[in-house]
Enzyme design. Structure first.
Site, mmCIF file in Angstrom:
data_model
loop_
_atom_site.group_PDB
_atom_site.id
_atom_site.type_symbol
_atom_site.label_atom_id
_atom_site.label_comp_id
_atom_site.label_asym_id
_atom_site.label_seq_id
_atom_site.Cartn_x
_atom_site.Cartn_y
_atom_site.Cartn_z
ATOM 1 C CG MET A 12 23.018 80.976 43.575
ATOM 2 S SD MET A 12 21.582 82.051 44.423
ATOM 3 C CE MET A 12 22.741 83.086 45.321
ATOM 4 C CG ASP A 31 26.703 77.995 32.631
ATOM 5 O OD1 ASP A 31 26.612 78.354 33.744
ATOM 6 O OD2 ASP A 31 26.768 76.698 32.323
ATOM 7 C CG LEU A 65 32.020 78.796 38.228
ATOM 8 C CD1 LEU A 65 33.563 78.974 37.899
ATOM 9 C CD2 LEU A 65 31.309 78.063 37.034
ATOM 10 C CB THR A 96 29.656 78.868 48.755
ATOM 11 O OG1 THR A 96 28.725 80.055 48.847
ATOM 12 C CG2 THR A 96 29.951 78.490 50.200
ATOM 13 N NE ARG A 123 19.581 88.953 53.085
ATOM 14 C CZ ARG A 123 19.956 90.435 53.178
ATOM 15 N NH1 ARG A 123 19.995 91.115 52.118
ATOM 16 N NH2 ARG A 123 20.409 90.912 54.432
ATOM 17 C CE LYS A 171 27.564 81.585 51.332
ATOM 18 N NZ LYS A 171 26.035 81.510 51.509
ATOM 19 C CE1 TYR A 176 28.513 73.376 62.450
ATOM 20 C CE2 TYR A 176 28.345 75.499 63.550
ATOM 21 C CZ TYR A 176 28.304 74.117 63.632
ATOM 22 O OH TYR A 176 27.924 73.377 64.479
HETATM 23 P P1 NAD Z 1 24.031 75.903 40.179
HETATM 24 O O1 NAD Z 1 24.497 74.355 39.932
HETATM 25 O O2 NAD Z 1 22.553 76.065 39.698
HETATM 26 O O3 NAD Z 1 24.756 76.846 38.960
HETATM 27 C C1 NAD Z 1 26.243 76.684 38.519
HETATM 28 C C2 NAD Z 1 26.421 77.112 37.033
HETATM 29 O O4 NAD Z 1 27.916 76.799 36.863
HETATM 30 C C3 NAD Z 1 25.633 76.028 36.178
HETATM 31 O O5 NAD Z 1 25.029 76.869 35.282
HETATM 32 C C4 NAD Z 1 26.714 75.351 35.525
HETATM 33 O O6 NAD Z 1 26.527 75.064 34.060
HETATM 34 C C5 NAD Z 1 27.841 76.090 35.515
HETATM 35 N N1 NAD Z 1 29.171 75.419 35.404
HETATM 36 C C6 NAD Z 1 29.681 74.324 35.947
HETATM 37 N N2 NAD Z 1 30.943 74.128 35.608
HETATM 38 C C7 NAD Z 1 31.279 75.137 34.626
HETATM 39 C C8 NAD Z 1 32.460 75.560 33.923
HETATM 40 N N3 NAD Z 1 33.698 74.728 34.056
HETATM 41 N N4 NAD Z 1 32.325 76.522 33.151
HETATM 42 C C9 NAD Z 1 31.379 77.500 33.427
HETATM 43 N N5 NAD Z 1 30.312 77.259 33.957
HETATM 44 C C10 NAD Z 1 30.247 76.094 34.707
HETATM 45 O O7 NAD Z 1 24.552 76.446 41.365
HETATM 46 P P2 NAD Z 1 24.141 77.913 42.187
HETATM 47 O O8 NAD Z 1 22.895 77.528 43.033
HETATM 48 O O9 NAD Z 1 24.019 78.907 41.075
HETATM 49 O O10 NAD Z 1 25.502 78.056 43.144
HETATM 50 C C11 NAD Z 1 26.537 78.796 42.467
HETATM 51 C C12 NAD Z 1 27.419 79.192 43.726
HETATM 52 O O11 NAD Z 1 26.592 80.019 44.779
HETATM 53 C C13 NAD Z 1 27.736 77.724 44.581
HETATM 54 O O12 NAD Z 1 29.020 77.867 45.199
HETATM 55 C C14 NAD Z 1 26.706 77.890 45.843
HETATM 56 O O13 NAD Z 1 27.209 77.138 46.831
HETATM 57 C C15 NAD Z 1 26.477 79.295 46.022
HETATM 58 N N6 NAD Z 1 25.387 79.799 46.516
HETATM 59 C C16 NAD Z 1 24.177 79.342 46.398
HETATM 60 C C17 NAD Z 1 22.804 79.747 46.983
HETATM 61 C C18 NAD Z 1 21.682 79.246 46.428
HETATM 62 O O14 NAD Z 1 20.728 79.513 47.326
HETATM 63 N N7 NAD Z 1 21.729 78.432 45.574
HETATM 64 C C19 NAD Z 1 23.064 80.846 47.816
HETATM 65 C C20 NAD Z 1 24.377 81.395 48.119
HETATM 66 C C21 NAD Z 1 25.531 80.898 47.484
#
Ligand code: NAD
EC number: 1.1.1.291
Length: 297
Positions: A12, A31, A65, A96, A123, A171, A176
């Site tokens: 994301m 990151d 994150l 989230t 989304r 959210k 849910y």
């Molecule tokens: P992801 O695991 O793809 O990305 C997380 C990123 O955070 C990774 O690049 C990881 O290396 C980095 N990270 C982890 N620990 C770290 C730290 N200590 N310092 C810096 N970077 C760090 O996850 P995502 O799918 O991008 O989801 C991110 C958030 O968005 C989550 O909370 C998720 O629930 C929410 N979300 C996801 C979606 C989806 O469709 N994937 C949709 C809405 C919301």
């Protein structure tokens, strides 16, 4: 155009950061995955070596994150955001996480004299790529107004959830419902296939009824939400139909955990004397069982 520290460049965060860059903002990105940082550097971002470095001189710090512990570490841990953040910067957590974590983080930031809001997104990552996220903003009106140019780069719709902590709460409720509905839909589709129905035909039927359209915009507005529980379709009949479906499923060995749990709720409604009320009374049944004040007599 703003100076933004962006932390968390995953599925994301990466497209969201790219869309901020495309919008003309200046980004310093961090990151734990160095390759993700480098990918954004090739698109014009500056690499940060720590959360503190990303926060240095930033007007906004955005975090995206996987969980609340990581957000807390990035904000308050070693080489953290708060060690370098300007007092007039705004931190926006778009992850989230548990709402209680959000509340605690906003309070802890405020105790140190920093401003923070949450803005989780609805989304998927495909929408993130297209800049079409739904942003659920939890913060003061002025914080949302200030962050709006950023939200407009990442999303196509921003909803003011009504104050700090409300964005993450709506959210979680949204997720849910869509996650549980995914399981319920899978039960229905599996049963349809197991009893020999053609998939396209079944989908066509369900897409034209509350099954596929959902109840918020179809059955609820004119009945339970309007305070009218006179039956268009009775709880007793809904209970009977649910029972037939569960019996069929049992015969063809399809487990129906969501449907079985729903039948218990309809049974409880009947036991509470709601058998001849409209099926939308199931909302009132659950509200009252949960200790909320009855809205409809
Ligand atoms: P992801 O695991 O793809 O990305 C997380 C990123 O955070 C990774 O690049 C990881 O290396 C980095 N990270 C982890 N620990 C770290 C730290 N200590 N310092 C810096 N970077 C760090 O996850 P995502 O799918 O991008 O989801 C991110 C958030 O968005 C989550 O909370 C998720 O629930 C929410 N979300 C996801 C979606 C989806 O469709 N994937 C949709 C809405 C919301």
């Amino acid at each position: 155009m703003s100076a933004i520290g962006f932390i968390g460049l995953g599925q994301m965060g990466m497209p969201m950061a790219l869309n901020l860059l495309k919008g003309g903002h200046s980004l310093k990105v961090f990151d734990i995955n160095e390759a993700a940082i480098q990918q954004l550097v090739t698109q014009g971002a500056t690499a940060a070596v720590s959360p503190a470095d990303a926060a240095l001189d930033a007007e906004f710090v955005v975090t995206m994150l996987p969980n609340g512990t990581l957000v807390k570490n990035v904000l308050f841990g070693e080489n953290s955001v708060v060690s370098a953040l300007n007092k007039d910067a705004l931190v926006i957590d778009m992850s989230t996480i548990h709402p209680h974590e959000t509340d605690a983080l906003i309070q802890a930031m405020s105790d140190k004299g920093f401003a923070m809001m949450e803005a989780p997104v609805g989304r998927t990552s495909e929408h993130a790529v297209r800049g079409e996220l739904l942003i659920m903003a939890g913060g003061t009106k002025s914080q949302i107004e200030r962050a709006q140019p950023l939200f407009d780069c990442m999303g196509s719709e921003t909803i003011d959830a009504g104050g700090a902590g409300k964005g993450i709460r709506v959210k979680i409720i949204n997720n849910y419902m869509s996650i549980a509905l995914n399981a319920l839909s899978a039960e229905a589709a599996t049963l349809a296939e197991a009893i020999g129905l053609d998939w396209d035909t079944a989908m066509k039927v369900m897409s034209g009824t509350p099954a596929g359209k959902g109840h918020f915009t179809t059955t609820w507005p004119g009945k339970v939400l309007a305070g009218d529980l006179s039956p268009v379709f009775m709880i007793d009949l809904a209970h009977k139909d649910l029972g037939i479906a569960l019996e069929l499923a049992n015969q063809v060995h399809v487990p129906m955990p969501c449907g079985a749990a729903s039948r218990e709720l309809y049974s409880a409604a009947r036991a509470s004397g709601r058998g001849r009320q409209d099926w939308t009374a199931i909302l009132e049944q659950l509200r009252v069982t949960s200790g909320l004040t009855a809205k409809v007599k």
